[in-house]
Design a protein around this motif. Sequence first.
Motif, PDB file in Angstrom:
ATOM      1  N   LEU A  12       0.690  -1.296  -0.022  1.00 40.89           N
ATOM      2  CA  LEU A  12      -0.195   0.075  -0.134  1.00 40.89           C
ATOM      3  C   LEU A  12       0.712   1.411  -0.102  1.00 40.89           C
ATOM      4  CD1 LEU A  12      -3.087  -0.913   2.182  1.00 40.89           C
ATOM      5  CD2 LEU A  12      -2.874  -0.926  -0.312  1.00 40.89           C
ATOM      6  N   ASP A  13       1.904   1.465   0.279  1.00 37.04           N
ATOM      7  CA  ASP A  13       2.872   2.490   0.036  1.00 37.04           C
ATOM      8  C   ASP A  13       3.317   2.595  -1.423  1.00 37.04           C
ATOM      9  OD1 ASP A  13       2.957   2.847   2.818  1.00 37.04           O
ATOM     10  OD2 ASP A  13       4.567   1.778   3.223  1.00 37.04           O
ATOM     11  N   GLY A  14       3.031   1.773  -2.320  1.00 35.48           N
ATOM     12  CA  GLY A  14       3.257   1.962  -3.742  1.00 35.48           C
ATOM     13  C   GLY A  14       2.230   2.415  -4.498  1.00 35.48           C
ATOM     14  N   ASP A  15       2.291   2.016  -5.843  1.00 30.54           N
ATOM     15  CA  ASP A  15       1.382   2.531  -6.867  1.00 30.54           C
ATOM     16  C   ASP A  15       0.752   1.415  -7.850  1.00 30.54           C
ATOM     17  OD1 ASP A  15       3.369   2.035  -8.528  1.00 30.54           O
ATOM     18  OD2 ASP A  15       3.153   4.003  -9.251  1.00 30.54           O
ATOM     19  N   GLY A  16       1.072   0.136  -7.309  1.00 31.96           N
ATOM     20  CA  GLY A  16       0.863  -1.111  -8.126  1.00 31.96           C
ATOM     21  C   GLY A  16       1.739  -1.552  -9.043  1.00 31.96           C
ATOM     22  N   ASP A  17       2.822  -1.093  -9.015  1.00 30.80           N
ATOM     23  CA  ASP A  17       4.015  -1.768  -9.901  1.00 30.80           C
ATOM     24  C   ASP A  17       3.804  -1.755 -11.150  1.00 30.80           C
ATOM     25  OD1 ASP A  17       5.502  -1.971  -7.196  1.00 30.80           O
ATOM     26  OD2 ASP A  17       4.722  -4.027  -6.839  1.00 30.80           O
ATOM     27  N   GLY A  18       2.927  -0.784 -11.691  1.00 31.71           N
ATOM     28  CA  GLY A  18       2.862  -0.998 -13.170  1.00 31.71           C
ATOM     29  C   GLY A  18       1.552  -1.580 -13.664  1.00 31.71           C
ATOM     30  N   MET A  46      -7.872   1.018   7.188  1.00 33.76           N
ATOM     31  CA  MET A  46      -7.539   0.322   5.973  1.00 33.76           C
ATOM     32  C   MET A  46      -7.752   1.273   4.969  1.00 33.76           C
ATOM     33  SD  MET A  46      -6.869  -2.685   4.235  1.00 33.76           S
ATOM     34  CE  MET A  46      -7.168  -3.484   2.939  1.00 33.76           C
ATOM     35  N   ALA A  47      -9.048   1.900   4.985  1.00 32.24           N
ATOM     36  CA  ALA A  47      -9.525   3.069   3.811  1.00 32.24           C
ATOM     37  C   ALA A  47      -8.578   4.128   3.558  1.00 32.24           C
ATOM     38  CB  ALA A  47     -10.883   3.288   4.206  1.00 32.24           C
ATOM     39  N   GLU A  48      -7.913   4.555   4.833  1.00 34.31           N
ATOM     40  CA  GLU A  48      -7.158   5.643   4.664  1.00 34.31           C
ATOM     41  C   GLU A  48      -5.750   5.335   4.151  1.00 34.31           C
ATOM     42  OE1 GLU A  48      -6.811   6.796   8.882  1.00 34.31           O
ATOM     43  OE2 GLU A  48      -8.720   8.105   8.721  1.00 34.31           O
ATOM     44  N   ARG A  49      -5.473   4.085   3.978  1.00 32.04           N
ATOM     45  CA  ARG A  49      -4.291   3.518   3.113  1.00 32.04           C
ATOM     46  C   ARG A  49      -4.321   3.245   1.689  1.00 32.04           C
ATOM     47  NH1 ARG A  49      -0.417  -0.460   5.298  1.00 32.04           N
ATOM     48  NH2 ARG A  49       0.941   0.728   3.880  1.00 32.04           N
ATOM     49  N   VAL A  50      -5.542   2.701   1.775  1.00 31.72           N
ATOM     50  CA  VAL A  50      -6.199   2.216   0.395  1.00 31.72           C
ATOM     51  C   VAL A  50      -6.337   3.147  -0.757  1.00 31.72           C
ATOM     52  CG1 VAL A  50      -8.115   0.935  -0.847  1.00 31.72           C
ATOM     53  CG2 VAL A  50      -6.904  -0.240   1.066  1.00 31.72           C
ATOM     54  N   LEU A  51      -7.081   4.123  -0.476  1.00 32.54           N
ATOM     55  CA  LEU A  51      -7.566   5.268  -1.364  1.00 32.54           C
ATOM     56  C   LEU A  51      -6.232   5.841  -1.971  1.00 32.54           C
ATOM     57  CD1 LEU A  51      -9.677   6.671  -2.653  1.00 32.54           C
ATOM     58  CD2 LEU A  51      -9.618   8.302  -0.800  1.00 32.54           C
ATOM     59  N   PRO A  52      -5.053   6.530  -0.971  1.00 32.15           N
ATOM     60  CA  PRO A  52      -4.103   6.915  -1.884  1.00 32.15           C
ATOM     61  C   PRO A  52      -3.419   5.898  -2.621  1.00 32.15           C
ATOM     62  CG  PRO A  52      -4.275   7.543   0.662  1.00 32.15           C
ATOM     63  CD  PRO A  52      -5.194   6.344   0.304  1.00 32.15           C
ATOM     64  N   PHE A  53      -3.246   4.623  -2.236  1.00 28.25           N
ATOM     65  CA  PHE A  53      -2.726   3.714  -3.167  1.00 28.25           C
ATOM     66  C   PHE A  53      -3.447   3.700  -4.550  1.00 28.25           C
ATOM     67  CE2 PHE A  53      -2.848  -0.542  -5.044  1.00 28.25           C
ATOM     68  CZ  PHE A  53      -1.675  -1.019  -5.278  1.00 28.25           C
ATOM     69  N   LEU A  54      -4.673   3.508  -4.422  1.00 20.53           N
ATOM     70  CA  LEU A  54      -5.430   3.391  -5.621  1.00 20.53           C
ATOM     71  C   LEU A  54      -5.268   4.631  -6.383  1.00 20.53           C
ATOM     72  CD1 LEU A  54      -8.893   1.794  -4.138  1.00 20.53           C
ATOM     73  CD2 LEU A  54      -6.824   0.624  -5.339  1.00 20.53           C
ATOM     74  N   GLU A  55      -5.330   5.911  -5.779  1.00 24.34           N
ATOM     75  CA  GLU A  55      -5.199   7.249  -6.533  1.00 24.34           C
ATOM     76  C   GLU A  55      -4.032   7.054  -7.157  1.00 24.34           C
ATOM     77  OE1 GLU A  55      -8.195  10.099  -4.176  1.00 24.34           O
ATOM     78  OE2 GLU A  55      -6.155   9.980  -3.483  1.00 24.34           O
ATOM     79  N   ARG A  56      -2.791   6.678  -6.742  1.00 25.56           N
ATOM     80  CA  ARG A  56      -1.415   6.710  -7.215  1.00 25.56           C
ATOM     81  C   ARG A  56      -1.673   5.730  -8.591  1.00 25.56           C
ATOM     82  NH1 ARG A  56       0.091   6.914  -1.828  1.00 25.56           N
ATOM     83  NH2 ARG A  56       0.359   4.523  -1.794  1.00 25.56           N
TER      84      ARG A  56
END
Length: 221
Positions: A137-143, A158-168
């Motif tokens: 969740l600290d990344g952006d989905g690795d491409g 969970m939501a507070e970490r997931v949303l920034p990940f999904l936005e990245r």
Amino acid sequence: MGSAGAVRSEEFVRAHTRVAATPYVPEVLLHQADEAIGLWERTEQAQGGARMPPPFWAFGWAGGQALARHVLDHPEAVAGRTVLDLASGSGLVAVAAALAGAATVTASDIDRFAAAAVSLNAAVNGVRVAPRLGDLLDGDGDGAEVVLAGDVFYERPMAERVLPFLERARDRGALVLVGDPGRAYLPRERFEAVSLHEVPVVADLEDRAVKATTVWRLTGR
């Protein structure tokens, strides 16, 4: 997780589940449990009393079932593309993506039993899915060109970490789809609804036997 640990985890999953069709996605077979609390206790016993996450991997949760159904009904979303299934649990969504023609599918989870379940469920459905054990969740989905997430907004931390990940992931060009059965922490204003589903679930895990569930696409700000 080493090979010996993976084997032990797979043996545990086999011993405490049965293979059955997923209620809303009968094309997909899953190793499923009949009850959650006792299984959760057994996972902790198997880990020497260590605290373990709930056995999300042993059930077809509403968000995942709806997202898997959407992917199979709209294979153009994933066909020929690289896919990441975030917080995969059983691997239901990952398996659906593989069946729908994804080029590669990675299923991530922090639970070693989930990684084992993903491997077993991919095998029983005759598809290739790569389990990835760890917190991404600290990344952006690795491409990954498509990021799928079934039922990840069930609690605030969970939501507070997931949303920034999904936005990245979205900001670098990924298609981001989320399956959600009305959880409190989904920021609906950030999403566009793409399909609606009435999903049968294990009544003991939810507040009703059928959950109205939406598949959402993360949009721009």
